[in-house]
Scaffold this active site. Structure first.
Site, short mmCIF file in Angstrom:
data_model
loop_
_atom_site.label_atom_id
_atom_site.label_comp_id
_atom_site.label_asym_id
_atom_site.label_seq_id
_atom_site.Cartn_x
_atom_site.Cartn_y
_atom_site.Cartn_z
N ASP A 5 0.82 -1.20 0.00
CA ASP A 5 0.00 0.00 0.00
C ASP A 5 0.86 1.26 0.00
OD1 ASP A 5 -2.72 1.23 0.40
OD2 ASP A 5 -1.77 1.96 2.23
N GLU A 7 1.06 -0.57 -5.16
CA GLU A 7 0.03 0.45 -5.37
C GLU A 7 0.79 1.79 -5.46
OE1 GLU A 7 -3.26 3.33 -3.71
OE2 GLU A 7 -1.71 2.47 -2.44
#
Length: 689
Positions: free
Chosen positions: A370, A423
């Site tokens: 993330d 990401e």
């Protein structure tokens, strides 16, 4: 001045070479078939492993000089087996070893249910200058709660959960719980097969799932939140995923976190599967059950930041331990969280060992990392004067770059076939490039640019789409610069952004037609696929972690037809290698017509590596029927219609398969063409050899 990224690459070279020598092999081929019965499980470790562990722990100083050395070099990859709480037998007594890193503490005590939370009963011993504390406590047993009471240098009392704890008290409680990680796995065939997997050329269609809100039990006093346990969830999610045809699930919110509304992106227990759904062995059962049914498991992983909760990592022993002391380096001003100090070996080791922990201890097949951009840029989310430049005077976080290179060499190096997914929302070069070539080494990168352009186009009234035609073609100018996953994730269906169906223009029928043609474009476009739960059957409401999906919508024919269409897209994707095995270059993709902006029609070919079973896509993004439509084609022969958005099973009146013979005559720059009555909002896929 040399580029800072190159410098970081050189610094990582020694680590990379060392990691490559440490490669672990795991082996062969999963078999197809029906849903497999639940695997045999055990609450205890294998006897051999138990005997070995107990032998090691006969020595009260289980954290050896070698352990200390490796920890200081950020290369103690099995660190979680030493740190934290581990049951053992010492001098004829059963109990638990507790080992903690708290380099600035004046004193540390273990308090818990085993000593009635007596703050003076069990002082830990500092065993060396690195800041390692340990103690063996007889009688401390699996399932009991505990915390560390840390006395800081200025005599402040801090009550902390175990950073390496494997099990946590259910929130709002904040203690750690002694765990047994023993489990008898039944997924050996899957793990053997994973070794031979080449992720870049394999089919990858990901179902992104938040377990706590996917499906819930009706309200009861015993289970007021309605959570399915990991074991209950395993049965239901396997039924759904196998029926739909996804290859993997990506699970949100597995690492322990205190706030449901954070969706698991503010972690306090990096080594603890959340207790909301059960114990660590129950989470292992979930992964095992998915694997036995040939479904891969990806976890969201958050090494970018952590919350300031009193029980967590922030200000751990009264000083900055896991974070930078300077807030210009150690805090996210927008998120109100702390940033890891990637330059401190022990902190880097904490994260590297954590990645391996989920892969090797819980058998997960990939980590979706993330907020990568927030780690790469020192000025991310900051104004001038709020950040500190690197030694070359620019905004690249050299320590984070080296961390990623180490991470992405280490994890797949020890576990061939495991995926590392970024990401990352910027134009940072070579995110999926080889570390040896100056890349970061990720297996895939989320294609956020494609997602943004695609959604902006799909939201438009069809009349205005002709003025925005390039939004759908632009991604092909960079489609092979990285190895991409096309994503329509949870982030796109929350916070007033609308669900996928409600992003679509028009009345209800048109919304469903728009979404079908949009999904067809997505599945035809180069790149692996990810779709968030509920969007495959037309969930109207935005997602909320507080309630389950609106499964009752499947009683409506429109939602049922959309689900059937997505199911067939997924099965087509897995069936035809043209859609996944040739994703890395223009040899796998060819526009037939990228410039038909006035009619908002796109046509393109996906070429199979064998040049057999190639696929031609024709997609009409307007409500205007083109009864006299002709499409250029690259080869002579028959073109068999294998998917038609207007087919009877999706609520239309067309029948498939139908064959169309290529005819001579120039069209779309080709010498051959087929004639096809292209419906309003029509999407058609033809197979040819």
């Amino acid at each position: 001045m040399k580029d800072a990224t190159e410098k970081a690459g050189k610094n990582a070279a020694a680590t990379v070479n060392s990691v490559k020598k440490n490669v672990k092999r795991s082996v062969a081929k999963a078999q197809s078939g029906k849903i497999v019965d639940e695997p045999e499980i055990s609450g205890e470790s294998e006897k051999k492993e138990e005997a070995s562990e107990n032998k090691v722990r006969q020595d009260p100083h289980i954290f050896s000089d070698l352990d200390s050395y490796l920890f200081g070099q950020a290369t103690h990859y099995d660190l979680y087996k030493k740190m934290g709480a581990h049951t053992a037998r010492l001098n004829g007594e059963n109990g638990t070893w507790f080992t903690l890193w708290a380099p600035n503490a004046a004193a540390v005590y273990v308090i818990g249910e085993f000593n009635s939370w007596d703050e003076n009963a069990n002082p830990m011993k500092k065993i060396e200058d690195q800041g390692i504390w340990e103690i063996f406590i007889p009688g401390a047993a699996v399932g009991q709660l505990y915390k560390y009471l840390i006395i800081s240098k200025n005599n402040q009392k801090l009550y902390k959960a175990d950073p390496y704890g494997n099990w946590a008290e259910l929130r709002p409680g904040t203690a750690s719980r002694i765990a047994d990680l023993g489990y008898r796995w039944g997924d050996a065939a899957w793990i053997r097969n994973r070794q031979n997997l080449v992720p870049e050329t394999a089919a990858l269609s990901i179902y992104e799932v938040h377990p706590g809100s996917w499906m819930k039990h009706p309200y009861s006093e015993e289970n007021p939140e309605g959570f399915y346990t990991y074991r209950e969830f395993a049965k239901r999610i396997v039924e759904y995923v196998k029926d739909m045809g996804y290859t993997h699930v990506e699970l949100m919110g597995i690492a322990e976190h205190p706030l449901d509304q954070s969706w698991g992106y503010q972690v306090t227990g990096y080594y603890a599967p959340t207790s909301r759904y059960g114990a660590p062995a129950d989470f292992k059962y979930l992964v095992d059950y998915l694997h036995r049914n040939k479904i891969g498991v990806i976890l969201d992983w958050v090494p970018a930041h952590f919350p300031k909760n009193a029980e967590g990592l922030a200000n751990f022993d009264g000083d900055a331990v896991y974070e930078h002391a300077d807030p210009r380096q150690g805090e996210h001003p927008d998120w109100g969280t702390k940033i890891f100090n990637y330059g401190r070996p022990e902190v880097k080791n904490f994260l590297l060992a954590n990645a391996l922990y989920w892969v090797e201890e819980f058998h997960v097949d990939g980590l979706r990392v993330d907020a990568v951009a927030s780690m790469l840029y020192l000025d991310y989310g900051r104004k001038d004067g709020e950040w500190i430049a690197n030694k070359y005077g620019d905004n690249k976080n050299l320590e984070a770059i080296e961390f990623f290179k180490h991470l992405n060499t280490l994890v797949p190096g020890r576990n061939p076939g495991v995926m590392m997914i970024a990401e990352e929302s910027t134009a940072w070069p070579k995110v999926t490039g080889k570390v040896e070539d100056g890349g970061l080494g990720f297996t895939y990168k989320w294609n956020m640019g494609w997602m943004h352009d695609f959604l902006e186009y799909m939201k438009l009234d069809p009349y205005f789409r002709k003025f925005n035609h390039n939004k759908m073609t632009f991604a092909m100018t960079y489609a092979f610069s990285e190895r991409y996953i096309l994503v329509l994730s949870h982030d796109e269906v929350v916070h007033l952004k609308c669900s996928m169906i409600n992003k679509m223009p028009g009345q209800e029928d048109e919304k469903f037609q728009n979404l079908k043609v949009g999904y067809t474009f997505m599945f035809g476009h180069p790149g692996k696929k990810l779709l968030f739960m509920g969007q495959d059957f037309g969930q109207y409401r935005e997602w909320s972690e507080e309630r389950e999906l609106d499964w009752f919508l499947l009683e409506d024919k429109k939602n049922e037809h959309l689900q059937a269409y997505v199911r067939d897209l997924l099965n087509m994707y897995r069936k035809y290698p043209a859609l996944y095995a040739n994703d890395k270059g223009y040899e796998g993709f060819e526009w037939m017509n990228a410039d038909d902006c006035d009619r908002s029609i796109f046509s393109f070919v996906r070429w199979s590596p064998t040049k057999r079973n190639n696929l031609l896509f024709v997609i009409n993004f307007t409500p205007v029927e083109r009864a006299d439509y002709m499409c250029g084609v690259p080869k002579a022969g028959n073109y068999t219609l294998i998917l038609d958005s207007k087919c009877e099973k999706y609520g239309g009146d067309h029948k498939v398969p139908l064959k169309y013979k290529a005819e001579e005559g120039e069209c779309d720059g080709q010498k051959l063409h087929i004639a096809y009555e292209l419906p309003a909002y029509g999407a058609a896929v033809f197979k040819f050899n």
